[in-house]
Design a protein around this motif. Structure first.
Motif: not given
Lengths: 379, 631
Positions: B15, B17-19, B21
């Motif tokens: 979460f 890492r994606r957040a 991004l």
């Protein structure tokens, strides 16, 4: 299990602690944005509190109360209510579409006795809630699998479809992009997004044929504003003139010449940014964008600090929605996106949108208040 | 617990890492917004600023076409005619000096005009155009158009202005319009009144029916450039023209009455329908030419009108106040009869004068009339009878009767400037003069002198109420109004009054009317020379002579008579009449200012006008209108 739980679990949070955990700084930033709204609406009305500015202030005040109440509700309640809220909002959307069909023309409102409901506003929040709940119940591997991505996609598309036929292209775009962002952070594989993108492009001709004439015109006008400089492109051109002529520091409060002449439709709602920026210039615009950026950063930090996945996804979903609202609106009035009719959150005149934004902010702050709550991974 | 903690840790890592991004993407988008702002507001700001200057969207009101005014037969009394105007617009007076200089070269403006234009140009907001000059001839239009390239912001506008085909004949009734004044705006928030070209009723029916005649403005949204030239029209809402009005006036009778008044310098004639109260004619001479006002009156013309001793701007029919003199005697008689202090057979003596203390109250007939009853007293206009009748009835009852017959108050006619004149009462004298009411005052009031004054309209109203059997008719000028001209039609004729009854004893009224008939139709009547020449048009009347200057005993001894006095000191001549005698329909009141004697000057006019009215009988004829309308 029972003893280890009592060791792991933090002491129950008292009421005073809950109040302390409310992000008062964030509340202040939101209030500042709403204050910009009051200023801009005061100016849009030609230097009068009536008919917009005064009501905006009053509405913000009551929405603030709502937000604080929502913030103090335990997330487990939202977890339990996610599905009911989603189902009700879908039913309302269906109802509004059906009534719209019967009553001819665009229909976004549902009148229930003395109150008017705009179901798409509820649906926006409902989609975030239900997707957050869905992924809260999945394991990491499951989140990455193709089949597990289908239900949330369906949840999004049902709402998008129902909103699109209203027709409300702006809100549909918002739900689609907001939902997409949520799937992305939840762990859906990147290739699936790429595939969806390819599929979307492939479907463009079909979507095109389904669009209303005025919507096609808007897209075409956006692609080439000079196509119809006196018709649909007129408003974009005028808005750009207003913003551009504002310059670095603007023409000064109440001194906007473009906005004071009624050349813009909806200058109190969709084009409120134009009115504000003409008078306050790039400096004012950057301050406003900075305030929104602060809200987003705050939202991210709340998401990161949440001990439970539901809270993380909820916080991020709300933050993404706010950002999209702001981005689509400002990009639209500056001619970077087609005119789709999305209000500027907390600034534009309009009760329902303000209420739904503040409700969402309540959820966001609630995540912080109950950041260490333990939520069972139910399905 | 542990197992979902561990799973949660994995999820939380993904979460995060994606957040991050997503956050990065948002930062990029935000930067894009800032970049766009920079592009619009810094790089291209000059271009947009000049575009903002050039672009002005303004809302322009379309003045509604003013309602027309017709006489009862459909003859136009006030119409609209095309009017070419030179208009000019500049942005808050920018370049106004140069513009006005050039306009001066082309149109020859005076210095005063130049100052007015400069002031108006500087005051005008949102480049709203102002009027430079109206009623242009073709030559001037051509000259302006020819020089158009040198005259930025100047354009020719086709508007409408008011025209009055009947000129001074109808000037006092129809009135005229003028520029909207500040006091006209009170209570009216109609934005069209802000327009420079808008006109507002100032006098007469133009004023009283202003809110009907004006209509509703339309609006056009236009894009104008910085010098006020219309680039294109964006949106247009049509307004609604004002209502047309059909007046009760019969233009033929009005003209006839005016002709009759011609030989006298100044005076007034009012003809009323006694059943409906319709004003059939209302003449005040001299009149004025209302077109002077429509095209804009000059200072000199205005001075002349104001300084004229015969006051042409004054509507004497409603605003002229005169002692009613002997025409008031019917009031005294009716009050005395009503109070039962006399009855129809009571005879009162007239030795030529009555004495009250040391003061002598003379009868106009030096030797006196002997003994008369009320009918004879009216017919012969015996002053002594009415001194005594007034004394017996008392001031309060005489005043009360007068007010019931319409004296002392403004009628419901609705024309601006109507006077209530003065019906004196005890309280009035105490308040205004500061002295108690005296018996002598009652004597004077009995013969319509002293503090008593009335307007010609009030005299006509009194006569109408006596003639119609005691109904409280009110004068009325408007027969019908309607926005589409085809719907303009007079109402069906009426033969019974709808006004409330005054509850007068019919026998008393009959006695009074007999007296008025005897004035004209018996050998001893004061106007027996004025008997109707056509036996089918009989009428009844009453003469009156109102004292302007009292001739003192000393002057009388010195041989000063009315004829030897200067014009403005001579008596006013009055005559009131109604007809036909048996079934009255019309009442008429005539005043000839300083006409010396009622019977001799006012009488013939009253008779001729009344007989002419009976002959034409406008109240029962609507056929003429239908013909006009279908034409």
């Amino acid at each position: 299990m029972g003893s280890s739980a009592s060791l792991d679990a933090p002491a129950p949070v008292g009421f005073a602690e809950k109040i302390w955990r409310i992000n008062w700084g964030l509340v202040l930033v939101l209030t500042a944005i709403a204050g910009v709204g009051v200023l801009a609406l005061y100016s849009a009305a030609g230097g009068r509190f009536e008919p917009w500015a005064a009501r905006h202030a009053v509405r913000y005040g009551s929405a603030l109360m709502l937000m604080l109440v929502v913030a103090l509700v335990h997330p487990k309640v939202w977890l339990a209510l996610a599905w009911p809220i989603y189902i009700v909002s879908v039913l309302l959307l269906v109802a509004v579409d059906v009534i719209g069909k019967i009553g001819m023309g665009a229909q976004r409102w549902l009148v229930l006795g003395p109150i008017q409901i705009q179901p798409s506003e509820i649906a926006k929040v409902a989609v975030i809630l239900v997707i957050a709940r869905y992924y809260h119940g999945l394991r990491r591997e499951q989140a990455g699998q193709f089949l597990y991505a289908l239900p949330p996609l369906a949840m999004i598309l049902v709402v998008v479809g129902l909103v699109m036929v209203q027709p409300d292209l702006g809100t549909a775009m918002m739900v689609l992009m907001g939902g997409g962002a949520l799937l992305f952070v939840a762990g859906v594989r990147i290739w699936m997004f790429l595939a969806a993108g390819v599929a979307a492009v492939a479907c463009l001709p079909i979507a095109w044929s389904l669009m209303h004439e005025y919507q096609k015109k808007r897209v075409l006008t956006f692609l080439d504003p000079d196509r119809d400089p006196l018709g649909a492109g007129y408003h974009i051109t005028q808005s750009k003139i207003a913003i551009g002529s504002g310059g670095m520091f603007g023409k000064g409060f109440l001194k906007g010449t473009q906005s004071s002449l009624n050349f813009l439709p909806e200058k109190q709602t969709d084009f409120i940014f134009t009115t504000f920026v003409e008078e306050w210039g790039m400096a004012g615009a950057l301050v406003l964008l900075g305030l929104y950026a602060l809200v987003v950063v705050w939202g991210f930090s709340i998401a990161f600090r949440s001990q439970h996945h539901f809270g993380r996804l909820l916080a991020l979903g709300v933050t993404a929605m706010l950002f999209l609202y702001m981005f689509i609106n400002t990009a639209m009035v500056m001619g970077m996106l087609p005119v789709v009719g999305v209000p500027l959150p907390l600034v534009s005149n309009g009760g329902t949108a303000l209420l739904s934004v503040m409700f969402a902010c309540g959820l966001l702050i609630g995540v912080n208040v109950y950041r260490d709550a333990q939520l069972p991974r139910t399905r | 617990m542990k197992h979902f903690r561990k799973g949660d840790g994995e999820r939380s890592g993904l979460f995060t890492r994606r957040a991050l991004l997503l956050g990065g993407a948002q930062a990029v988008l935000l930067t894009a917004l800032a970049g766009r702002l920079y592009q619009l507001q810094v790089v291209e700001t000059d271009r947009f600023s000049s575009m903002a200057e050039e672009n002005r969207v303004s809302m322009r009101l379309l003045p509604p076409s003013r309602g027309l005014i017709f006489d009862r037969g459909g003859v136009p009394l006030a119409v609209n005619r095309n009017n070419f105007r030179v208009m000019a617009a500049s942005d808050r007076g920018r370049g106004a000096d140069v513009l006005v200089e050039r306009l001066d070269q082309i149109l020859v403006l005076g210095d005063a005009e130049k100052i007015r234009l400069l002031r108006e140009l500087r005051r005008s907001r949102n480049a709203q155009p102002i009027v430079v000059r109206e009623n242009l001839g073709w030559e001037e239009v051509a000259r302006v158009e020819f020089n158009a390239p040198d005259l930025p912001g100047v354009f020719i506008d086709l508007g409408q202005s008011r025209d009055y085909p009947e000129g001074d004949l109808m000037s006092h009734i129809v009135g005229y319009t003028g520029r909207v004044a500040d006091e006209d705006l009170a209570g009216r928030d109609d934005p069209v009144l802000q327009l420079a070209t808008m006109r507002f009723g100032k006098k007469g029916v133009e004023r009283s029916l202003e809110d009907d005649l004006r209509g509703r403005a339309g609006a056009v949204q236009v894009e104008v450039n910085a010098v006020g030239r219309v680039v294109r029209e964006l949106d247009r809402t049509e307004g609604q023209p004002g209502a047309n009005a059909l007046l009760t006036i019969d233009l033929d009778i009005q003209r006839f009455a005016a002709e009759k008044m011609k030989e006298h310098q100044s005076g007034s004639v009012v003809v009323l329908d006694v059943i409906t109260g319709d004003v059939i004619a209302m003449v005040s001479t001299p009149g004025f030419d209302p077109s002077t006002f429509a095209r804009g009156i000059t200072q000199a013309e205005w001075r002349d009108l104001l300084d004229d001793p015969q006051r042409p701007l004054h509507n004497k029919a409603i605003a002229g106040v005169y002692p009613p003199g002997s025409t008031y005697k019917m009031v005294t008689a009716l009050a005395a009869l009503d109070a039962k202090v006399i009855d129809p057979w009571t005879r009162l003596p007239c030795p030529g004068f009555l004495e009250l203390g040391k003061i002598k109250f003379h009868c106009w007939l030096k030797g006196g009339h002997g003994s008369t009853n009320v009918t004879e007293a009216i017919a012969m206009s015996c002053d002594c009878f009415f001194y005594e009748a007034a004394r017996r009835a008392g001031i309060d009852r005489v005043s009360d009767m007068a007010q019931r017959l319409g004296f002392g108050k403004v009628s419901e006619l609705g024309l601006p400037g109507e006077s209530a004149a003065n019906q004196p009462t005890r309280t009035w004298k105490q308040e205004k003069i500061g002295k108690a009411w005296q018996h002598g005052d009652t004597f004077n009031l009995g013969i319509g002198q002293g503090y008593m004054t009335a307007t010609p309209l009030q005299l006509a109203i009194m006569t109408a109420r006596l003639a119609n059997g005691g109904y409280e008719v009110q004068p009325n000028l408007l027969l019908a109004k309607a926005t589409p001209r085809e719907e303009l039609a007079p109402p069906a004729p009426r033969t019974k009054p709808t006004a409330p009854s005054l509850r007068l004893n019919p026998q008393h009224l009959a006695v009074i009317r007999q007296g008025m008939s005897d004035v004209v139709n018996t050998g001893y009547g004061t106007a027996n020379a004025l008997r109707s020449k056509q036996p089918e048009f009989t009428y009844a009347g009453k003469t009156g002579t109102a004292q302007v200057k009292r001739i003192t005993e000393r002057e009388r001894e010195m041989g000063i008579t009315q004829a030897s006095l200067p014009w403005h000191l001579r008596h006013h001549a009055l005559f009131v009449c109604y007809g036909p005698v048996d079934n009255p329909r019309y009442a008429c009141a005539v005043i000839v200012e300083h006409g010396q004697a009622g019977g001799a000057t006012a009488g013939p006019i009253g008779r001729d006008v009344l007989v002419e009215t009976m002959k034409r009988d406008p109240s029962r004829r609507t056929d003429r209108f239908r013909k006009m309308a279908s034409r």
